[in-house]
Write a protein that holds these residues in place. Structure first.
Motif, PDB file in Angstrom:
ATOM      1  N   ALA A   4       0.824  -1.210   0.000  1.00  0.00           N
ATOM      2  CA  ALA A   4       0.000   0.000   0.000  1.00  0.00           C
ATOM      3  C   ALA A   4       0.858   1.261   0.000  1.00  0.00           C
ATOM      4  CB  ALA A   4      -0.942  -0.018   1.205  1.00  0.00           C
ATOM      5  N   ARG A   5       2.132   1.126  -0.378  1.00  0.00           N
ATOM      6  CA  ARG A   5       2.998   2.307  -0.456  1.00  0.00           C
ATOM      7  C   ARG A   5       2.490   3.224  -1.561  1.00  0.00           C
ATOM      8  NH1 ARG A   5       8.549  -0.834  -0.940  1.00  0.00           N
ATOM      9  NH2 ARG A   5       7.157  -2.008  -2.278  1.00  0.00           N
ATOM     10  N   GLY A   6       2.532   4.524  -1.274  1.00  0.00           N
ATOM     11  CA  GLY A   6       2.079   5.498  -2.262  1.00  0.00           C
ATOM     12  C   GLY A   6       0.607   5.856  -2.121  1.00  0.00           C
ATOM     13  N   TYR A   7      -0.088   5.202  -1.206  1.00  0.00           N
ATOM     14  CA  TYR A   7      -1.504   5.490  -0.970  1.00  0.00           C
ATOM     15  C   TYR A   7      -1.680   6.156   0.377  1.00  0.00           C
ATOM     16  CZ  TYR A   7      -2.417   2.220  -4.793  1.00  0.00           C
ATOM     17  OH  TYR A   7      -2.449   1.591  -6.006  1.00  0.00           O
ATOM     18  N   SER A   8      -2.623   7.084   0.442  1.00  0.00           N
ATOM     19  CA  SER A   8      -2.937   7.703   1.721  1.00  0.00           C
ATOM     20  C   SER A   8      -4.228   7.088   2.261  1.00  0.00           C
ATOM     21  CB  SER A   8      -3.081   9.218   1.565  1.00  0.00           C
ATOM     22  OG  SER A   8      -4.093   9.518   0.635  1.00  0.00           O
ATOM     23  N   CYS A   9      -4.422   7.224   3.554  1.00  0.00           N
ATOM     24  CA  CYS A   9      -5.615   6.641   4.189  1.00  0.00           C
ATOM     25  C   CYS A   9      -6.861   7.329   3.657  1.00  0.00           C
ATOM     26  CB  CYS A   9      -5.529   6.790   5.709  1.00  0.00           C
ATOM     27  SG  CYS A   9      -4.501   5.492   6.413  1.00  0.00           S
ATOM     28  N   PRO A  10      -7.913   6.556   3.500  1.00  0.00           N
ATOM     29  CA  PRO A  10      -8.137   5.216   4.044  1.00  0.00           C
ATOM     30  C   PRO A  10      -7.771   4.065   3.092  1.00  0.00           C
ATOM     31  CG  PRO A  10     -10.197   6.013   3.197  1.00  0.00           C
ATOM     32  CD  PRO A  10      -9.165   7.120   2.964  1.00  0.00           C
ATOM     33  N   THR A  11      -7.176   4.347   1.951  1.00  0.00           N
ATOM     34  CA  THR A  11      -6.913   3.301   0.956  1.00  0.00           C
ATOM     35  C   THR A  11      -6.120   2.109   1.503  1.00  0.00           C
ATOM     36  OG1 THR A  11      -7.059   4.946  -0.800  1.00  0.00           O
ATOM     37  CG2 THR A  11      -6.008   2.850  -1.359  1.00  0.00           C
ATOM     38  N   PRO A  12      -5.025   2.296   2.258  1.00  0.00           N
ATOM     39  CA  PRO A  12      -4.318   1.120   2.779  1.00  0.00           C
ATOM     40  C   PRO A  12      -5.199   0.230   3.662  1.00  0.00           C
ATOM     41  CG  PRO A  12      -2.903   3.027   2.904  1.00  0.00           C
ATOM     42  CD  PRO A  12      -4.272   3.529   2.545  1.00  0.00           C
ATOM     43  N   VAL A  13      -6.042   0.840   4.475  1.00  0.00           N
ATOM     44  CA  VAL A  13      -6.940   0.062   5.336  1.00  0.00           C
ATOM     45  C   VAL A  13      -7.929  -0.727   4.478  1.00  0.00           C
ATOM     46  CG1 VAL A  13      -8.698   0.161   7.149  1.00  0.00           C
ATOM     47  CG2 VAL A  13      -6.705   1.671   7.258  1.00  0.00           C
ATOM     48  N   ILE A  14      -8.468  -0.112   3.450  1.00  0.00           N
ATOM     49  CA  ILE A  14      -9.414  -0.788   2.565  1.00  0.00           C
ATOM     50  C   ILE A  14      -8.734  -1.961   1.856  1.00  0.00           C
ATOM     51  CG2 ILE A  14     -10.808  -0.516   0.469  1.00  0.00           C
ATOM     52  CD1 ILE A  14     -11.291   2.424   1.457  1.00  0.00           C
ATOM     53  N   MET A  15      -7.488  -1.764   1.431  1.00  0.00           N
ATOM     54  CA  MET A  15      -6.746  -2.849   0.769  1.00  0.00           C
ATOM     55  C   MET A  15      -6.550  -4.037   1.719  1.00  0.00           C
ATOM     56  SD  MET A  15      -3.958  -0.493  -1.241  1.00  0.00           S
ATOM     57  CE  MET A  15      -3.074  -1.796  -2.088  1.00  0.00           C
ATOM     58  N   VAL A  16      -6.229  -3.746   2.976  1.00  0.00           N
ATOM     59  CA  VAL A  16      -6.045  -4.815   3.969  1.00  0.00           C
ATOM     60  C   VAL A  16      -7.385  -5.476   4.287  1.00  0.00           C
ATOM     61  CG1 VAL A  16      -5.325  -5.319   6.338  1.00  0.00           C
ATOM     62  CG2 VAL A  16      -3.949  -3.794   4.913  1.00  0.00           C
ATOM     63  N   GLN A  17      -8.440  -4.690   4.405  1.00  0.00           N
ATOM     64  CA  GLN A  17      -9.772  -5.260   4.652  1.00  0.00           C
ATOM     65  C   GLN A  17     -10.150  -6.254   3.561  1.00  0.00           C
ATOM     66  OE1 GLN A  17     -12.128  -1.666   4.869  1.00  0.00           O
ATOM     67  NE2 GLN A  17     -12.330  -1.837   7.091  1.00  0.00           N
ATOM     68  N   LYS A  18      -9.910  -5.898   2.312  1.00  0.00           N
ATOM     69  CA  LYS A  18     -10.235  -6.795   1.198  1.00  0.00           C
ATOM     70  C   LYS A  18      -9.416  -8.073   1.265  1.00  0.00           C
ATOM     71  CE  LYS A  18     -11.852  -3.355  -2.092  1.00  0.00           C
ATOM     72  NZ  LYS A  18     -11.634  -2.688  -3.362  1.00  0.00           N
ATOM     73  N   ALA A  19      -8.131  -7.964   1.595  1.00  0.00           N
ATOM     74  CA  ALA A  19      -7.273  -9.147   1.696  1.00  0.00           C
ATOM     75  C   ALA A  19      -7.734 -10.059   2.823  1.00  0.00           C
ATOM     76  CB  ALA A  19      -5.822  -8.731   1.913  1.00  0.00           C
ATOM     77  N   VAL A  20      -8.122  -9.470   3.949  1.00  0.00           N
ATOM     78  CA  VAL A  20      -8.563 -10.258   5.110  1.00  0.00           C
ATOM     79  C   VAL A  20      -9.912 -10.912   4.836  1.00  0.00           C
ATOM     80  CG1 VAL A  20      -9.338 -10.055   7.512  1.00  0.00           C
ATOM     81  CG2 VAL A  20      -7.202  -8.979   6.793  1.00  0.00           C
ATOM     82  N   LYS A  21     -10.837 -10.164   4.271  1.00  0.00           N
ATOM     83  CA  LYS A  21     -12.170 -10.713   3.999  1.00  0.00           C
ATOM     84  C   LYS A  21     -12.139 -11.731   2.866  1.00  0.00           C
ATOM     85  CE  LYS A  21     -14.684  -6.762   5.773  1.00  0.00           C
ATOM     86  NZ  LYS A  21     -15.560  -5.639   5.488  1.00  0.00           N
ATOM     87  N   GLY A  22     -11.214 -11.557   1.933  1.00  0.00           N
ATOM     88  CA  GLY A  22     -11.138 -12.457   0.789  1.00  0.00           C
ATOM     89  C   GLY A  22     -10.695 -13.856   1.150  1.00  0.00           C
ATOM     90  N   SER A  23      -9.611 -13.974   1.923  1.00  0.00           N
ATOM     91  CA  SER A  23      -9.077 -15.314   2.189  1.00  0.00           C
ATOM     92  C   SER A  23      -8.822 -15.591   3.662  1.00  0.00           C
ATOM     93  CB  SER A  23      -7.778 -15.501   1.403  1.00  0.00           C
ATOM     94  OG  SER A  23      -6.821 -14.538   1.809  1.00  0.00           O
ATOM     95  N   ALA A  24      -9.076 -14.631   4.536  1.00  0.00           N
ATOM     96  CA  ALA A  24      -8.869 -14.777   5.984  1.00  0.00           C
ATOM     97  C   ALA A  24      -7.514 -15.418   6.299  1.00  0.00           C
ATOM     98  CB  ALA A  24     -10.012 -15.564   6.607  1.00  0.00           C
ATOM     99  N   PRO A  25      -6.418 -14.813   5.832  1.00  0.00           N
ATOM    100  CA  PRO A  25      -5.095 -15.417   6.049  1.00  0.00           C
ATOM    101  C   PRO A  25      -4.696 -15.410   7.523  1.00  0.00           C
ATOM    102  CG  PRO A  25      -4.854 -13.178   5.276  1.00  0.00           C
ATOM    103  CD  PRO A  25      -6.323 -13.497   5.213  1.00  0.00           C
ATOM    104  N   LYS A  26      -3.917 -16.406   7.912  1.00  0.00           N
ATOM    105  CA  LYS A  26      -3.396 -16.442   9.284  1.00  0.00           C
ATOM    106  C   LYS A  26      -2.230 -15.467   9.421  1.00  0.00           C
ATOM    107  CE  LYS A  26      -4.877 -21.009  10.680  1.00  0.00           C
ATOM    108  NZ  LYS A  26      -5.950 -20.561  11.527  1.00  0.00           N
ATOM    109  N   GLN A  27      -1.531 -15.219   8.305  1.00  0.00           N
ATOM    110  CA  GLN A  27      -0.426 -14.267   8.291  1.00  0.00           C
ATOM    111  C   GLN A  27      -0.567 -13.368   7.070  1.00  0.00           C
ATOM    112  OE1 GLN A  27       2.940 -16.935   8.213  1.00  0.00           O
ATOM    113  NE2 GLN A  27       3.282 -16.625  10.397  1.00  0.00           N
ATOM    114  N   LEU A  28      -0.218 -12.106   7.248  1.00  0.00           N
ATOM    115  CA  LEU A  28      -0.280 -11.163   6.141  1.00  0.00           C
ATOM    116  C   LEU A  28       0.783 -10.093   6.366  1.00  0.00           C
ATOM    117  CD1 LEU A  28      -1.853 -10.210   3.582  1.00  0.00           C
ATOM    118  CD2 LEU A  28      -3.286  -8.864   5.128  1.00  0.00           C
ATOM    119  N   GLU A  29       1.535  -9.775   5.321  1.00  0.00           N
ATOM    120  CA  GLU A  29       2.503  -8.685   5.382  1.00  0.00           C
ATOM    121  C   GLU A  29       1.927  -7.485   4.632  1.00  0.00           C
ATOM    122  OE1 GLU A  29       6.338  -9.788   3.942  1.00  0.00           O
ATOM    123  OE2 GLU A  29       6.741 -11.073   5.665  1.00  0.00           O
TER     124      GLU A  29
END
Length: 67
Positions: A4-29
């Motif tokens: 999410a480099r180069g993005y200002s909030c709330p975009t990074p949070v939205i990107m992480v929300q989509k990643a978490v809701k999509g596959s519910a990973p146990k680990q995420l960087e």
């Protein structure tokens, strides 16, 4: 990994929300490039049940989310 480099909030949070809701990973960087994003992504991750470790990387930040 969410870069999410180069993005200002709330975009990074939205990107992480989509990643978490999509596959519910146990680990995420997540890579961000500003302190505001670190704080907001950390707040969201903790509310979603993740432990968060933050590391500084040459002006950027790496957040390691673990369940």
């Amino acid at each position: 990994m969410v870069d999410a480099r180069g993005y200002s909030c709330p975009t990074p949070v939205i990107m992480v929300q989509k990643a978490v809701k999509g596959s519910a990973p146990k680990q995420l960087e997540v890579l961000v490039d500003n302190q505001c994003s670190v704080e907001n992504v950390t707040r969201f991750a903790k509310s979603a049940g993740y432990a968060v470790k933050v590391s500084a990387l040459d002006g950027d930040f790496k957040l390691e989310l673990n369940k």
